[in-house]
Each structure stands twice: as C-alpha cells, then as structure tokens.
Design a protein around this motif. Sequence first.
Motif, PDB file in Angstrom:
ATOM      1  N   TRP A  49       3.171  -1.199   3.999  1.00  0.00           N
ATOM      2  CA  TRP A  49       2.533   0.102   3.771  1.00  0.00           C
ATOM      3  C   TRP A  49       3.596   1.190   3.832  1.00  0.00           C
ATOM      4  CZ3 TRP A  49      -2.627   1.921   6.475  1.00  0.00           C
ATOM      5  CH2 TRP A  49      -3.034   3.136   5.896  1.00  0.00           C
ATOM      6  N   ILE A  57       5.240  -1.092   8.269  1.00  0.00           N
ATOM      7  CA  ILE A  57       4.827   0.289   8.005  1.00  0.00           C
ATOM      8  C   ILE A  57       6.055   1.184   7.933  1.00  0.00           C
ATOM      9  CG2 ILE A  57       3.503   2.261   8.860  1.00  0.00           C
ATOM     10  CD1 ILE A  57       1.733   0.170  10.331  1.00  0.00           C
ATOM     11  N   HIS A 108       3.867   5.263   3.530  1.00  0.00           N
ATOM     12  CA  HIS A 108       3.044   6.472   3.560  1.00  0.00           C
ATOM     13  C   HIS A 108       3.935   7.712   3.571  1.00  0.00           C
ATOM     14  CE1 HIS A 108      -0.318   9.123   4.321  1.00  0.00           C
ATOM     15  NE2 HIS A 108       0.284   9.610   5.392  1.00  0.00           N
ATOM     16  N   MET A 134      -6.576   2.913   1.899  1.00  0.00           N
ATOM     17  CA  MET A 134      -5.670   1.889   2.406  1.00  0.00           C
ATOM     18  C   MET A 134      -6.115   1.418   3.790  1.00  0.00           C
ATOM     19  SD  MET A 134      -3.941   2.012  -0.233  1.00  0.00           S
ATOM     20  CE  MET A 134      -3.306   3.113  -1.487  1.00  0.00           C
ATOM     21  N   PHE A 175       0.869  -1.166   0.000  1.00  0.00           N
ATOM     22  CA  PHE A 175       0.000   0.000   0.000  1.00  0.00           C
ATOM     23  C   PHE A 175       0.911   1.222   0.000  1.00  0.00           C
ATOM     24  CE2 PHE A 175      -3.669  -2.225   2.486  1.00  0.00           C
ATOM     25  CZ  PHE A 175      -3.948  -2.989   1.368  1.00  0.00           C
ATOM     26  N   LEU A 194      -7.105  -2.231   4.853  1.00  0.00           N
ATOM     27  CA  LEU A 194      -6.307  -2.882   5.892  1.00  0.00           C
ATOM     28  C   LEU A 194      -7.195  -3.379   7.031  1.00  0.00           C
ATOM     29  CD1 LEU A 194      -3.339  -3.534   6.447  1.00  0.00           C
ATOM     30  CD2 LEU A 194      -3.218  -1.448   7.822  1.00  0.00           C
ATOM     31  N   ALA A 226      -4.279   7.962   2.344  1.00  0.00           N
ATOM     32  CA  ALA A 226      -4.239   6.831   3.273  1.00  0.00           C
ATOM     33  C   ALA A 226      -5.625   6.259   3.539  1.00  0.00           C
ATOM     34  CB  ALA A 226      -3.591   7.268   4.592  1.00  0.00           C
ATOM     35  N   SER A 233       0.696   5.428  -0.093  1.00  0.00           N
ATOM     36  CA  SER A 233      -0.248   6.537   0.020  1.00  0.00           C
ATOM     37  C   SER A 233       0.477   7.840   0.293  1.00  0.00           C
ATOM     38  CB  SER A 233      -1.255   6.259   1.145  1.00  0.00           C
ATOM     39  OG  SER A 233      -0.590   6.002   2.373  1.00  0.00           O
TER      40      SER A 233
END
Length: 345
Positions: A145, A173, A147, A127, A117, A131, A124, A119
């Motif tokens: 992810w 993340i 971001h 996503m 993902f 998620l 976001a 973003s």
Amino acid sequence: MDMRVPPKGQLSFACVSVRDETASIKTFRLRAGSGQVPVIPGQALVLKVPLSSGPVWRSFTVSGVRDGDLELTIKAQSEGGATRWLHDNFIAGCQVDARAPRGDFTLALRQQPELAFVSGGSGATPMMAMLRELAETEPQADVAWFHAARDPDEVLFAAELIELQRIMPRLTIAVTVSRTAPGWFGYRGRLNRRLMATAVPDFGRREVFCCGPQGFMQETQLIHAAEGGASSRFHTESFGGDTGPVATPVPASPVGVAGPSFQLKVNGRILAAAPDETLLQASLRQGVVIPCGCGEGRCGTCMVQLVSGDITASPNGGITQEEAESGYILACSSRATSDVEISMN
C-alpha cells in the motif's frame, strides 16, 4: 408514471455516531432503518444531502462495516458543499436518504495474487475496506500500500494499519507527505516514478487498485505502464466525491448542436440534444445543471427519471436493475434516440 415514487433501491439511514479521524476528516457510522444493507468492500453509498440551496446526491465510499452498520470516512471540502454540510450538521440521531451501495471497484476485479493499493488523501477509504476484507479472508495476501497525504496529521487509519500488519505479515505500507513536520521519518514529496520505485520496487508486476484525485490516478497509471504494468491490471475508483454546491465534472460535449437534434425536456424546460451527446452534456451545455460525480456511469449521482421517449444507455454499474425497471436512467451515460423528457425530482 408517478413522479413521487422513489427508486426501489432508496434507503433511509440514521447517524449512530461520528468520530474524528483528522482535523478535516470524520467517520460517520450509519444504520439502515430497513436492517443490514449488503455491501461489497470498495462500493459506495450515494447520499441525498439536504443543502440549503436544495438536496444533492453525492457518492461516498463505504470505508467499513461494523456490526451491520456502514461507515463513511469523509473529508470536508469546499464551503457550501455536501461534505462541509455533513461535517457541520450531520450528528448522531440525524436521518439521511441514500441509494443502495453500488460500484464495481472491488476485489472481484482481481486477476493475480500480488496487489498494490495506491491512494491519495481520502482515496484511502476503499483501500481500507478491501484490506479489512483481506485480513479476514486471506491474511497471507501480498499487498503493498502506497499512500500520499498532504501532511502527517492527515494520514488516515495509521493506528489500524499497524494492527493489520500484525495480522498480515506480507502487507507493506509506504506513506509520503507533501508537507513534512518535526518527527516525520517517512517519504517526502509528491508521487513520481522514482519515489514509487523506491517504495514499491516491483510495482509494475503488481495488480493496482488506485483511488484519489484525477491527476493523481493518471500519474499513477503512467508510472505503472512505464514499469511494464498491463493496463488490464490497473483499476481506478472515480466517484468524484464532493465538488461543492454544483457538481461540474463531465466529459467534453459539443459547443453547439450541428445537424439533427432531438427535443430534450428537463423539469419542464425545453432543450436540444444531439444524438452523439449524453443527456448530461446537452443539459449542462444549455445551462441546466444535473448533479454528477464520476461522469462515467459508475456512481449514480446523475440519476434522473425518464418520463417519456427512447434512449440508448451504457451504464457502468451506477444503476441497479430495480432502479432501471422503475424508470430511472443515468444522464451521463444515456443518449436520446427520440424526443425525451426527464425529471430530476
């Protein structure tokens, strides 16, 4: 055709509550008067926002579903625009009209287990919706992810992501910010190939869902391709969000009409439409603004009613079958094949 009849998919929502996510982002919790509204994570709700200059339709991704209520996480943009109006005026107890959730930017597109993902800013929101679904249905999902935010204070869903990592052991993340602040130990700087290779080393082997500003999504796709990623496994959401009082994103259109053209009547004004341009392009070229979001037939913002005439259409999920049967079309993906009249009322 009775021009007062709304599309069958039109709904009415009440604002139940509003909570601050950051200084410029709020989450609005909406409850439909008709009962629970089906929505697939990643889809968007098109709101009729009552600006002082007149109502406009704007698309906002549903960030979550809470006890049947829909949540929209929205960043305030330009003064005079729809998002600013919502931030300043839309409080608990207010009502708003909307079109049923729509869009194909969902996990139904998924072709492989390993996901990325990516973003930027309020991108976001879809996503997070997807998620949350994976956390419930597939907690062992392999998801990376990445971001990008302007500064640490604008990183969305930070506390919830920590909780989701406890549920999803294979969720990683990475967050980068353009402007750092004391105490920030994450990534720094704008998206680039080197940064992505550090944050998500196997990025090219993952199937990507990407949402954010247009330039951000284009850069992400170039990086994915450079890392060996297949274009069929790169998906973007491009509803367009808020562009102020008048939406302007639109595919390029001819400067003038050369050769045969059809008469295009828009709310009583007579225009010309070439066979190779969309009704949206023809209208904007001649100074008649039809609000639009994505310009790709996905968001439904440019929905108008076909009063008379024939068209060819290539919608991309932005209109429901019921709306089409009620005589509605998307101006951004419809072309005249005869003289045509449309209405924005």
